[in-house]
Design a protein around this motif. Structure first.
Motif, mmCIF file in Angstrom:
data_model
loop_
_atom_site.group_PDB
_atom_site.id
_atom_site.type_symbol
_atom_site.label_atom_id
_atom_site.label_comp_id
_atom_site.label_asym_id
_atom_site.label_seq_id
_atom_site.Cartn_x
_atom_site.Cartn_y
_atom_site.Cartn_z
ATOM 1 N N VAL A 56 0.841 -1.201 0.000
ATOM 2 C CA VAL A 56 0.000 0.000 0.000
ATOM 3 C C VAL A 56 0.875 1.249 0.000
ATOM 4 O O VAL A 56 2.046 1.219 0.408
ATOM 5 C CB VAL A 56 -0.944 0.013 1.220
ATOM 6 N N VAL A 57 0.276 2.365 -0.459
ATOM 7 C CA VAL A 57 0.992 3.631 -0.558
ATOM 8 C C VAL A 57 0.128 4.726 0.055
ATOM 9 O O VAL A 57 -1.078 4.805 -0.215
ATOM 10 C CB VAL A 57 1.313 3.984 -2.025
ATOM 11 N N TRP A 58 0.760 5.595 0.855
ATOM 12 C CA TRP A 58 0.051 6.731 1.430
ATOM 13 C C TRP A 58 0.201 7.970 0.543
ATOM 14 O O TRP A 58 1.055 8.008 -0.345
ATOM 15 C CB TRP A 58 0.588 7.023 2.832
ATOM 16 N N ALA A 59 -0.617 8.963 0.805
ATOM 17 C CA ALA A 59 -0.620 10.174 -0.020
ATOM 18 C C ALA A 59 0.724 10.891 0.014
ATOM 19 O O ALA A 59 1.098 11.578 -0.943
ATOM 20 C CB ALA A 59 -1.734 11.107 0.431
ATOM 21 N N ASP A 60 1.458 10.752 1.118
ATOM 22 C CA ASP A 60 2.750 11.432 1.222
ATOM 23 C C ASP A 60 3.889 10.644 0.583
ATOM 24 O O ASP A 60 5.058 11.036 0.673
ATOM 25 C CB ASP A 60 3.083 11.726 2.691
ATOM 26 N N GLY A 61 3.566 9.534 -0.077
ATOM 27 C CA GLY A 61 4.575 8.743 -0.769
ATOM 28 C C GLY A 61 5.125 7.585 0.026
ATOM 29 O O GLY A 61 5.862 6.745 -0.507
ATOM 30 N N ARG A 62 4.785 7.500 1.309
ATOM 31 C CA ARG A 62 5.273 6.388 2.137
ATOM 32 C C ARG A 62 4.664 5.089 1.638
ATOM 33 O O ARG A 62 3.486 5.031 1.283
ATOM 34 C CB ARG A 62 4.910 6.628 3.596
ATOM 35 N N THR A 63 5.464 4.015 1.631
ATOM 36 C CA THR A 63 4.997 2.716 1.143
ATOM 37 C C THR A 63 5.165 1.662 2.234
ATOM 38 O O THR A 63 5.964 1.818 3.164
ATOM 39 C CB THR A 63 5.781 2.264 -0.098
ATOM 40 N N LEU A 64 4.401 0.593 2.083
ATOM 41 C CA LEU A 64 4.502 -0.528 3.012
ATOM 42 C C LEU A 64 4.205 -1.809 2.236
ATOM 43 O O LEU A 64 3.149 -1.944 1.623
ATOM 44 C CB LEU A 64 3.500 -0.382 4.161
ATOM 45 N N ASP A 65 5.162 -2.722 2.243
ATOM 46 C CA ASP A 65 4.941 -4.026 1.626
ATOM 47 C C ASP A 65 4.212 -4.927 2.615
ATOM 48 O O ASP A 65 4.616 -5.032 3.789
ATOM 49 C CB ASP A 65 6.266 -4.673 1.233
ATOM 50 N N VAL A 66 3.143 -5.575 2.150
ATOM 51 C CA VAL A 66 2.357 -6.468 3.008
ATOM 52 C C VAL A 66 1.984 -7.718 2.239
ATOM 53 O O VAL A 66 1.989 -7.748 1.003
ATOM 54 C CB VAL A 66 1.079 -5.780 3.535
ATOM 55 N N ASP A 67 1.659 -8.746 2.993
ATOM 56 C CA ASP A 67 1.215 -10.007 2.397
ATOM 57 C C ASP A 67 -0.307 -10.127 2.372
ATOM 58 O O ASP A 67 -0.860 -10.846 1.532
ATOM 59 C CB ASP A 67 1.783 -11.193 3.188
ATOM 60 N N VAL A 68 -0.944 -9.440 3.311
ATOM 61 C CA VAL A 68 -2.392 -9.599 3.482
ATOM 62 C C VAL A 68 -3.029 -8.242 3.758
ATOM 63 O O VAL A 68 -2.491 -7.439 4.528
ATOM 64 C CB VAL A 68 -2.717 -10.549 4.661
ATOM 65 N N ILE A 69 -4.178 -7.997 3.121
ATOM 66 C CA ILE A 69 -5.026 -6.852 3.477
ATOM 67 C C ILE A 69 -6.320 -7.421 4.045
ATOM 68 O O ILE A 69 -7.070 -8.119 3.347
ATOM 69 C CB ILE A 69 -5.336 -5.954 2.267
ATOM 70 N N LEU A 70 -6.556 -7.160 5.314
ATOM 71 C CA LEU A 70 -7.755 -7.649 5.990
ATOM 72 C C LEU A 70 -8.729 -6.484 6.148
ATOM 73 O O LEU A 70 -8.491 -5.545 6.905
ATOM 74 C CB LEU A 70 -7.396 -8.239 7.362
ATOM 75 N N TRP A 71 -9.843 -6.549 5.430
ATOM 76 C CA TRP A 71 -10.828 -5.473 5.425
ATOM 77 C C TRP A 71 -11.844 -5.694 6.552
ATOM 78 O O TRP A 71 -12.688 -6.593 6.470
ATOM 79 C CB TRP A 71 -11.555 -5.415 4.085
ATOM 80 N N CYS A 72 -11.744 -4.885 7.590
ATOM 81 C CA CYS A 72 -12.734 -4.893 8.675
ATOM 82 C C CYS A 72 -13.588 -3.642 8.509
ATOM 83 O O CYS A 72 -13.631 -2.768 9.385
ATOM 84 C CB CYS A 72 -12.038 -4.913 10.030
ATOM 85 N N THR A 73 -14.223 -3.565 7.362
ATOM 86 C CA THR A 73 -14.878 -2.328 6.929
ATOM 87 C C THR A 73 -16.399 -2.405 6.980
ATOM 88 O O THR A 73 -17.093 -1.622 6.331
ATOM 89 C CB THR A 73 -14.405 -1.973 5.514
ATOM 90 N N GLY A 74 -16.886 -3.335 7.756
ATOM 91 C CA GLY A 74 -18.309 -3.366 8.038
ATOM 92 C C GLY A 74 -19.159 -4.103 7.026
ATOM 93 O O GLY A 74 -18.660 -4.752 6.093
ATOM 94 N N TRP A 75 -20.455 -3.966 7.243
ATOM 95 C CA TRP A 75 -21.459 -4.652 6.441
ATOM 96 C C TRP A 75 -22.557 -3.671 6.048
ATOM 97 O O TRP A 75 -22.665 -2.597 6.638
ATOM 98 C CB TRP A 75 -22.083 -5.799 7.241
ATOM 99 N N ARG A 76 -23.335 -4.041 5.086
ATOM 100 C CA ARG A 76 -24.492 -3.248 4.680
ATOM 101 C C ARG A 76 -25.755 -4.092 4.880
ATOM 102 O O ARG A 76 -25.702 -5.319 4.856
ATOM 103 C CB ARG A 76 -24.376 -2.824 3.206
ATOM 104 N N ALA A 77 -26.875 -3.433 5.057
ATOM 105 C CA ALA A 77 -28.134 -4.151 5.267
ATOM 106 C C ALA A 77 -28.475 -4.995 4.038
ATOM 107 O O ALA A 77 -28.379 -4.532 2.904
ATOM 108 C CB ALA A 77 -29.255 -3.164 5.566
ATOM 109 N N ALA A 78 -28.874 -6.241 4.290
ATOM 110 C CA ALA A 78 -29.225 -7.173 3.214
ATOM 111 C C ALA A 78 -30.694 -6.976 2.850
ATOM 112 O O ALA A 78 -31.582 -7.630 3.412
ATOM 113 C CB ALA A 78 -28.966 -8.609 3.656
ATOM 114 N N LEU A 79 -30.963 -6.089 1.909
ATOM 115 C CA LEU A 79 -32.334 -5.695 1.594
ATOM 116 C C LEU A 79 -32.664 -5.788 0.104
ATOM 117 O O LEU A 79 -33.719 -5.305 -0.317
ATOM 118 C CB LEU A 79 -32.578 -4.250 2.069
#
Length: 365
Positions: A258-281
């Motif tokens: 991943v890369v931040w807006a200021d140019g900083r980078t980070l190498d990772v093996d996994v991105i774990l999205w704990c970004t919630g859920w939406r109503a199942a409608l």
């Protein structure tokens, strides 16, 4: 009456319908009792569950703190269903709810079609995990997954994991991952830790904020998210260990990290999205309930656009205690609705007289 979903909200509603002597069925998509709890990650133990509230009429026996939540809670739900002899059909995938010319609702599923005077929707959010889009996401060569499919920490031993999200799920998962992996926590906004007692007054304040959104037809925020993160001893320990040193959200994803807006980078093996859920409608789409604000306008569980639709476990009732109260409120309104209709089911709806009911019948295909 048809109830869609057999989690906390659906079972609570079913209990009050049974007590009110309203004829009903419950349609559940899962093959076994337990609602979303049966799908929780295996490392979630009862000691770390973010609150369980008794179903009406049957206390939840004190569990072993070390017991898996995806075992203990489904067992409780199964016992509740059996004790009150609830008419639950499973597995049934509801595909749509449609209005008819004679002022009924058709609940169409992969197992047949039900005709009802009113519908309680209690489908929750678990089946609709949300992953936001970031530039370059499709190029990432590592592993991406949502918390809904998190298998436990052992699968990430020795890996570099970036955990995305500012809620209790992210905090719980990064805390256990930090014991086996190199973790980085990123959120869009600084996390809010509440070092205060969760009083009834504070609870009412939070629920009122969420309720105001659904009354305005806006997509609801979660009740748990609105309360902030309780500063528990476990969280204090994680803070002291530096596990919860939060970083701002990255701006894009590369094949290796991943890369931040200021140019900083980070190498990772996994991105774990704990970004919630939406109503199942989605199955309610034929009813055109959506307000211009993107949500469904709900007034004390009742959809403003169609008063025959009741949403329990949505918005201010999207918590274990809230679902119980909403189930009772919905059934009180349903009793009044059915009384006001003063109609009987027209002859010929079913080819089997045994299915003629005041409020629901199965149309055989």
């Amino acid at each position: 009456m048809v109830v869609i979903g057999a989690g906390q909200a659906g079972l609570s509603s079913a209990y009050f319908l049974r007590r009110a002597a309203v004829d009903f069925v419950v349609l559940d998509a899962d093959a076994q009792p337990g609602g979303a709890w049966q799908h929780r990650w295996p490392s979630l133990r009862m000691a770390t569950v973010n609150g369980i509230f008794d179903l009406p009429g049957m206390p939840f026996p004190a569990p072993d703190p070390a017991e898996r939540a995806n075992v203990a809670v489904p067992a409780y739900f199964a016992a509740f269903e059996q004790r009150f002899a609830l008419p639950i059909h499973r597995p049934v995938q509801v595909r749509s709810v449609r209005p008819t010319e004679d002022d009924r609702l058709l609940v169409e599923s992969d197992q047949g079609t039900w005709s009802a005077r009113a519908v309680i929707n209690a489908t929750g959010t678990w089946t609709r995990p949300f992953i936001p889009h970031y530039p370059g996401q499709e190029t990432f060569t590592g592993r991406q997954l949502h918390a809904a499919t998190y298998p436990g920490p052992a699968a990430f031993a020795g890996r570099r994991v970036v955990v995305v999200g500012g809620g209790i799920t992210a905090v719980q998962l990064i805390t256990e991952l930090a014991d086996v992996a190199e973790t980085t926590w990123v959120t869009r906004r600084p996390a809010v830790f509440e070092d205060r007692e969760f009083s009834r007054e504070y609870g009412r304040e939070v629920i009122a904020r969420v309720d105001a959104r659904v009354r305005a037809g806006l997509p609801p925020t979660s009740v748990v998210g609105a309360t902030g993160l309780a500063l528990t001893p476990a969280i204090r320990t994680a803070q002291e260990r530096g596990i919860l040193d939060r970083h701002p959200m990255f701006s894009r994803i590369t094949p290796t990290g991943v890369v931040w807006a200021d140019g900083r980078t980070l190498d990772v093996d996994v991105i774990l999205w704990c970004t919630g859920w939406r109503a199942a409608l989605d199955h309610l789409a034929p009813l055109h309930l959506r307000a211009p604000g993107g949500g469904i306008t709900v007034l004390d569980t009742q959809a403003a656009a169609d008063p025959r639709i009741f949403l329990v476990g949505y918005g201010p009732s999207a918590s274990t205690v809230g679902a119980n109260r909403a189930g009772r409120a919905a059934v009180d309104k349903i009793k009044k609705l059915l009384a006001s209709l003063q109609e009987t089911v027209a002859a010929g709806w079913c080819d089997d007289p045994a299915h003629h009911r005041e409020s629901a019948c199965l149309m055989r295909k």
